[in-house]
Design an enzyme around this catalytic site. Structure first.
Site, PDB file in Angstrom:
ATOM      1  N   TRP A 127       0.859  -1.175   0.000  1.00 53.89           N
ATOM      2  CA  TRP A 127       0.000   0.000   0.000  1.00 53.89           C
ATOM      3  C   TRP A 127       0.906   1.239   0.000  1.00 53.89           C
ATOM      4  O   TRP A 127       1.757   1.369   0.883  1.00 53.89           O
ATOM      5  CB  TRP A 127      -0.850  -0.059   1.259  1.00 53.89           C
ATOM      6  CG  TRP A 127      -1.926   0.951   1.396  1.00 53.89           C
ATOM      7  CD1 TRP A 127      -2.834   1.325   0.454  1.00 53.89           C
ATOM      8  CD2 TRP A 127      -2.221   1.695   2.573  1.00 53.89           C
ATOM      9  NE1 TRP A 127      -3.683   2.253   0.975  1.00 53.89           N
ATOM     10  CE2 TRP A 127      -3.328   2.500   2.278  1.00 53.89           C
ATOM     11  CE3 TRP A 127      -1.666   1.759   3.853  1.00 53.89           C
ATOM     12  CZ2 TRP A 127      -3.897   3.355   3.199  1.00 53.89           C
ATOM     13  CZ3 TRP A 127      -2.230   2.609   4.780  1.00 53.89           C
ATOM     14  CH2 TRP A 127      -3.329   3.400   4.465  1.00 53.89           C
ATOM     15  N   ALA A 210      -6.488  -4.728   7.178  1.00 54.97           N
ATOM     16  CA  ALA A 210      -7.478  -3.738   6.740  1.00 54.97           C
ATOM     17  C   ALA A 210      -8.709  -4.401   6.108  1.00 54.97           C
ATOM     18  O   ALA A 210      -9.679  -3.703   5.800  1.00 54.97           O
ATOM     19  CB  ALA A 210      -6.849  -2.767   5.742  1.00 54.97           C
TER      20      ALA A 210
HETATM   21  C1  LIG Z   1      -3.452  -2.077   3.140  1.00 53.48           C
HETATM   22  C2  LIG Z   1      -4.271  -1.008   3.776  1.00 53.48           C
HETATM   23  N1  LIG Z   1      -3.980  -0.639   5.027  1.00 53.48           N
HETATM   24  C3  LIG Z   1      -4.677   0.299   5.667  1.00 53.48           C
HETATM   25  C4  LIG Z   1      -5.725   0.934   5.057  1.00 53.48           C
HETATM   26  C5  LIG Z   1      -6.396   1.980   5.906  1.00 53.48           C
HETATM   27  O1  LIG Z   1      -7.681   2.245   5.761  1.00 53.48           O
HETATM   28  P1  LIG Z   1      -8.440   3.338   6.642  1.00 53.48           P
HETATM   29  O2  LIG Z   1      -7.446   4.312   7.172  1.00 53.48           O
HETATM   30  O3  LIG Z   1      -9.398   3.950   5.696  1.00 53.48           O
HETATM   31  O4  LIG Z   1      -9.095   2.581   7.761  1.00 53.48           O
HETATM   32  C6  LIG Z   1      -6.065   0.600   3.734  1.00 53.48           C
HETATM   33  C7  LIG Z   1      -7.153   1.287   3.032  1.00 53.48           C
HETATM   34  O5  LIG Z   1      -7.190   1.434   1.850  1.00 53.48           O
HETATM   35  C8  LIG Z   1      -5.322  -0.406   3.092  1.00 53.48           C
HETATM   36  O6  LIG Z   1      -5.602  -0.793   1.840  1.00 53.48           O
END
Ligand SMILES: Cc1ncc(COP(=O)(O)O)c(C=O)c1O
Length: 394
Positions: A127, A210
């Site tokens: 990510w 996530a």
């Molecule tokens: C791998 C990963 N980690 C963390 C997140 C965090 O999501 P949020 O901050 O919206 O809860 C995402 C969201 O796209 C993600 O794909």
């Protein structure tokens, strides 16, 4: 001061959203943005979430501050959901955070406080926010091999060989399930081997969870996380409720720090609260309270699980349909991995030029690295996508 700021590069995914909106074609398909959408293209409020909000509206008598670590009932409900009985509760420190991103950021800050010299290891495909938050915090990073573009599966030998180079106290970032952007996850035997490698090097896992419930089920998706937490002395877990409760904008997440023993946990808990205090003071509460309400009421919980299962089954069936359409059109098993991947994303293994051709010739919007959001499809658009892919790679 402000005029001295440097212009930042535009976020690639948000730029893609802008291009998609500006595209006048009626049959365009958005497979870029990472939110779940149903067959009608909506991101609905889940039934149990609506019901919990109604209950809260009726029963909540104050919106005074909670505690710095967030509502204790939320932290306990989430500990059970994520860790079940994998580790003794006395070993688990936790703090509610604004979304999973807040938890990821806090985990990296914790690393900076505890071990400023330690390296954070990232999967070569990950990510993008992992990379940019670590860069923003000035933490040293290294990457380890993760994805085998030939097979569409985890490059397991490469992963283990690279992680053997981690030092004691380094942090190793892993995706608990539904790897973003590739869709390829380790199987349980591979998680065992990862645990053994981390145990022998003394590196600490930071598991980004996530998408619990989007892959094979709530327990199956947490199996790797639970295994590592049960086998290793220390594990960090950044969990998000954005996807599995569909409460993206409520910013609901949590950081767990599983410590070696209760004494280490007692040292860690105030540190997590301190970090919350330095960043934004009290974490958001509404989403956390909705999640707690859903998890604590049997009927709401059952309904939430049923709706989540429907979402998961829908994505799995789109995956199977697309893999089979591509097999037929290409007379090849090249894209069979799409049915093996889990979660919203799959990396298709197409070139940058092919991604461009898909957009220009067919109005199909993928992220530049070939990441597709399966949830952007429906039974009607799958054959269109299969034809478009066959056309651009043909
Ligand atoms: C791998 C990963 N980690 C963390 C997140 C965090 O999501 P949020 O901050 O919206 O809860 C995402 C969201 O796209 C993600 O794909």
């Amino acid at each position: 001061m402000l005029s001295d700021l440097k212009e930042l590069p535009q976020d690639k995914i948000l730029a893609l959203v802008g291009m998609f909106r500006a595209d006048p074609r009626d049959d365009k398909i958005d497979l870029g943005l990472g939110v779940y959408r149903d067959a009608e293209g909506r991101t609905p409020v889940m039934r149990a979430v609506k019901a919990a909000e109604r209950r809260l509206w009726e029963s909540q008598e104050t919106k005074a501050y909670t505690s710095l670590g967030g509502d204790p009932a939320y932290r306990e409900a989430m500990r059970k959901l994520v860790l079940a009985d994998a580790v003794e509760p006395e070993r688990v420190a936790s703090a509610a955070t604004p979304g999973g991103t807040g938890a990821v950021r806090m985990a990296f800050e914790l690393l900076g406080m505890a071990a400023p010299e330690a390296t954070a290891w990232l999967p070569a495909e990950t990510w993008p926010n992992h990379v940019s938050i670590l860069r923003h915090l000035g933490r040293p990073t290294k990457t380890f091999r993760y994805f085998d573009a030939e097979t569409g599966l985890v490059d397991f030998e490469g992963l283990i060989a690279d992680l053997e180079g981690a030092q004691r106290g380094d942090l190793v970032v892993l995706h608990g399930c539904c790897h973003n952007p590739t869709g390829a996850d380790p199987d349980i035997g591979q998680w065992e081997a990862i645990a053994d490698t981390l145990a022998s090097t003394g590196a600490i896992p930071m598991i980004d969870l996530a998408y619990q419930g989007f892959g094979d089920g709530l327990d199956a998706d947490a199996a790797g996380t639970r295994l590592l937490a049960s086998k290793l002395p220390e594990t960090l877990i950044a969990a998000s409720c954005s996807k599995n409760f569909g409460i993206y904008r409520e910013r609901t997440g949590i950081l767990f720090a599983v410590a070696e023993d209760a004494a280490a946990r007692d040292l860690t808990q105030p540190t997590l609260e301190y970090l919350n205090r330095q960043n934004y003071s009290f974490p958001p509460d509404h989403g956390a309270r909705v999640v707690t309400t859903v998890l604590e009421h049997a009927a709401l919980r059952e309904d939430w699980k049923a709706e989540l299962e429907q979402i998961r089954d829908g994505m799995l069936s789109l995956r199977r349909q697309l893999a089979s359409e591509l097999r037929q059109r290409l007379n090849s098993d090249r894209f069979d991995f799409i049915a093996e991947h889990r979660g919203m994303f799959s990396r298709l293994g197409v070139t940058g030029d092919e991604v461009l051709a898909l957009r220009e010739r067919h109005g199909v919007y993928l992220v530049g690295d070939g990441r597709m959001n399966v949830a952007g499809l429906n039974a009607h658009t799958v054959p269109l996508l299969a034809s478009a892919i066959a056309d651009v790679i043909g």
